[in-house]
Write an enzyme that holds these catalytic residues in place. Structure first.
Site, short mmCIF file in Angstrom:
data_model
loop_
_atom_site.label_atom_id
_atom_site.label_comp_id
_atom_site.label_asym_id
_atom_site.label_seq_id
_atom_site.Cartn_x
_atom_site.Cartn_y
_atom_site.Cartn_z
N SER A 1 0.78 -0.95 -0.26
CA SER A 1 -0.46 0.23 -0.04
C SER A 1 0.47 1.52 0.06
CB SER A 1 -0.89 0.06 1.14
OG SER A 1 -0.37 0.19 2.50
N LYS A 2 0.42 2.60 -0.06
CA LYS A 2 0.90 3.25 -0.21
C LYS A 2 2.10 3.22 1.08
CE LYS A 2 -2.54 6.72 -3.00
NZ LYS A 2 -3.47 7.48 -2.59
N ARG A 3 1.57 3.25 2.17
CA ARG A 3 2.56 3.18 3.31
C ARG A 3 3.96 2.56 2.98
NH1 ARG A 3 -1.44 -0.78 5.23
NH2 ARG A 3 0.38 -2.51 5.53
N GLY B 1 5.75 3.69 -0.16
CA GLY B 1 6.19 3.67 -0.66
C GLY B 1 5.35 4.24 -2.44
#
Length: 495
Positions: free
Chosen positions: A257-259, A261
């Site tokens: 996910s976006k966490r 990167g």
């Protein structure tokens, strides 16, 4: 598996434009493309854009751009579901006519277990176990409500199971008691008899119409598959073969996910990764060629890609591993394959000169495509990402480059340096020829005459002519820059 239809192998990649092309979607597109190319089949691009509230045209553009950069070329499409509404409505009416669907007058919220669930799906059980499904009360009654426009729901068989064969996960079975009476069409608005097609219906109708032989998609879609198998049968069509790909996890073994990167493929393009290196890296996230080989050029991937090589184990997106792949490609690619990528980077940074193009006449300084090729070859062992060619290596392509303050402080602190560089400039200017050995000899002669170590002059010269403490070997660098440019930079160093 290759005789699924008389039309041959036909696969599809069907992104929804509610976000950009993320890593998982790119891997799915790549596997579909590799399978189609390996089997001499057809790949179709379908944009599933029926969610008008969340879809954005710029996201479609981002998806198409990402696929083009990745090198995944589709053969048919793109087709847009938003333009195929009537086809879905006719299919839903067919289901109504043959009794596999019914009109539902219930308010959707009566069966909604949450925003992310299909109306009619009950809460997931706490502590595991089978999911409870509430059957719609309209399914067996001749329900009607003159003041309410109905939705169309699929009538899931009571009892029994729905089975399908998954190429990756094998025989898979779902109890029909765990499958809700899912919506095919929403209720109409205004003058519409029926409204928007829901996901399950649009997917199945399109796959039938497009004669899809294999559905290759992420394992997060497995729970959708029994519903779709039921729909295929209700519409009188044989289901395709399914191959569900393992998920991609971050280094912490949680779903990517976006966490973790950048997950948008276009971000890796901006960072300067080579598309073929990215393809190689993605291909090995959940697939194996059957041995420990890692460096596999695209033609090798196509020759060896089989769905039987897809793992049931989730892949792990390891950014350092991607960077390793990129450096491998930068160093190993035939130079003619690398040059177009470097050209695009130099154009982006406004450093490109047309005289460096293949077939162009040399520029006023004599540099041409041969010079460009040799210079890229000199630089690439020290390049990590394409923008390094226009940042770290800027001095090779432009006379406008910065001097690294740390390099200046370290290698120009000796008070003898200005005089040494001036003497070296004079010595180099007097050379009747220009090559590695004469530059080496002239530089060492200046150092010896001044009574200093050659390293002092070599390091100071490197900073003066390329602005960096680290660069390719100095005398190879001098040859690449040319006599006039090296002498000029040495004389300007302390002005």
């Amino acid at each position: 598996m290759t005789d699924k239809t008389q039309d041959g192998i036909r696969v599809r990649f069907a992104p929804s434009p509610t976000g950009y092309l993320h890593v998982g979607g790119a891997r799915t597109a790549l596997f579909n493309w590799l399978f189609a190319r390996r089997q001499h089949g057809t790949m179709i691009l379908r944009i599933e854009d029926t969610d008008a509230e969340r879809n954005k045209p710029e996201l479609v553009t981002g998806i198409l751009d990402g696929l083009k950069w990745l090198g995944v070329a589709w053969d048919e499409g793109p087709f847009y579901q938003s333009q195929r509404t009537e086809l879905y409505r006719q299919a839903a009416k067919k289901c109504l006519a043959n009794g596999s669907a019914f009109l539902c007058y219930c308010p959707p919220e009566k069966y909604a277990g949450g925003d992310h669930r299909e109306p009619g799906q009950d809460e997931e059980p706490k502590g595991g176990g089978a999911r409870r499904v509430m059957r719609c009360s309209c399914r067996d009654a001749q329900a009607s409500n003159p003041g309410v426009k109905p939705a169309v729901r699929f009538k899931v068989p009571l009892g029994g199971t729905t089975r399908f064969t998954d190429v990756v996960f094998g025989e898979t079975e779902f109890s029909n008691e765990e499958i809700e009476d899912f919506v095919l069409l929403r209720s109409g608005k205004g003058d519409e008899e029926f409204g928007q097609s829901m996901y399950q219906l649009g997917v199945v109708v399109d796959d039938i119409d497009m004669r899809i032989s294999h559905v290759i998609r992420g394992a997060d879609h497995i729970s959708n598959t029994p519903k779709q198998v039921l729909l295929y049968r209700a519409l009188g069509a044989e289901p395709p073969l399914f191959a569900h790909l393992p998920l991609i996890l971050g280094a912490d073994k949680k779903r990517l996910s976006k966490r973790h990167g950048a997950t948008d493929v276009n971000m890796y393009r901006t960072e300067g990764f080579l598309p073929e290196a990215f393809r190689n890296f993605l291909a090995l996230l959940g697939w194996s060629p059957g041995n420990d080989e890692e460096y596999l050029r695209t033609k090798d991937l196509i020759e060896r890609f089989l769905l039987e090589g897809v793992s049931r184990t989730n892949g792990v997106f390891d950014k350092p591993k991607l960077e390793w792949f990129n450096t491998q490609y930068l160093q190993k690619l035939p130079i003619e394959d690398l040059l177009p990528e470097v050209e695009e980077e130099l154009k982006r940074s406004k450093l490109w000169k047309e005289e460096w193009a293949a077939g162009a006449a040399p520029g006023p300084d004599g540099r041409d495509q041969t010079w460009f090729s040799r210079t890229v070859n000199l630089l690439r062992p020290r390049i990590r990402l394409l923008p390094d060619f226009s940042s770290w290596s800027r001095a090779f392509f432009s006379d406008d480059f910065p001097i690294d303050p740390a390099a200046k402080e370290k290698f120009w602190k000796d008070p003898k340096v200005p005089e040494l560089l001036a003497k070296l400039a004079d010595a180099l200017a007097a050379l009747p020829e220009w090559n590695h050995d004469v530059c080496d000899h002239a530089s060492r002669a200046v150092a010896e005459a001044a009574g200093v170590k050659a390293g002092l002059l070599i390091n100071a010269t490197r900073v003066a002519i390329v602005g960096q403490a680290v660069a390719p070997p100095l005398f190879d660098t001098m040859v690449a820059l040319g006599q006039e440019r090296v002498v000029s930079r040495l004389r300007k160093a302390f002005r």
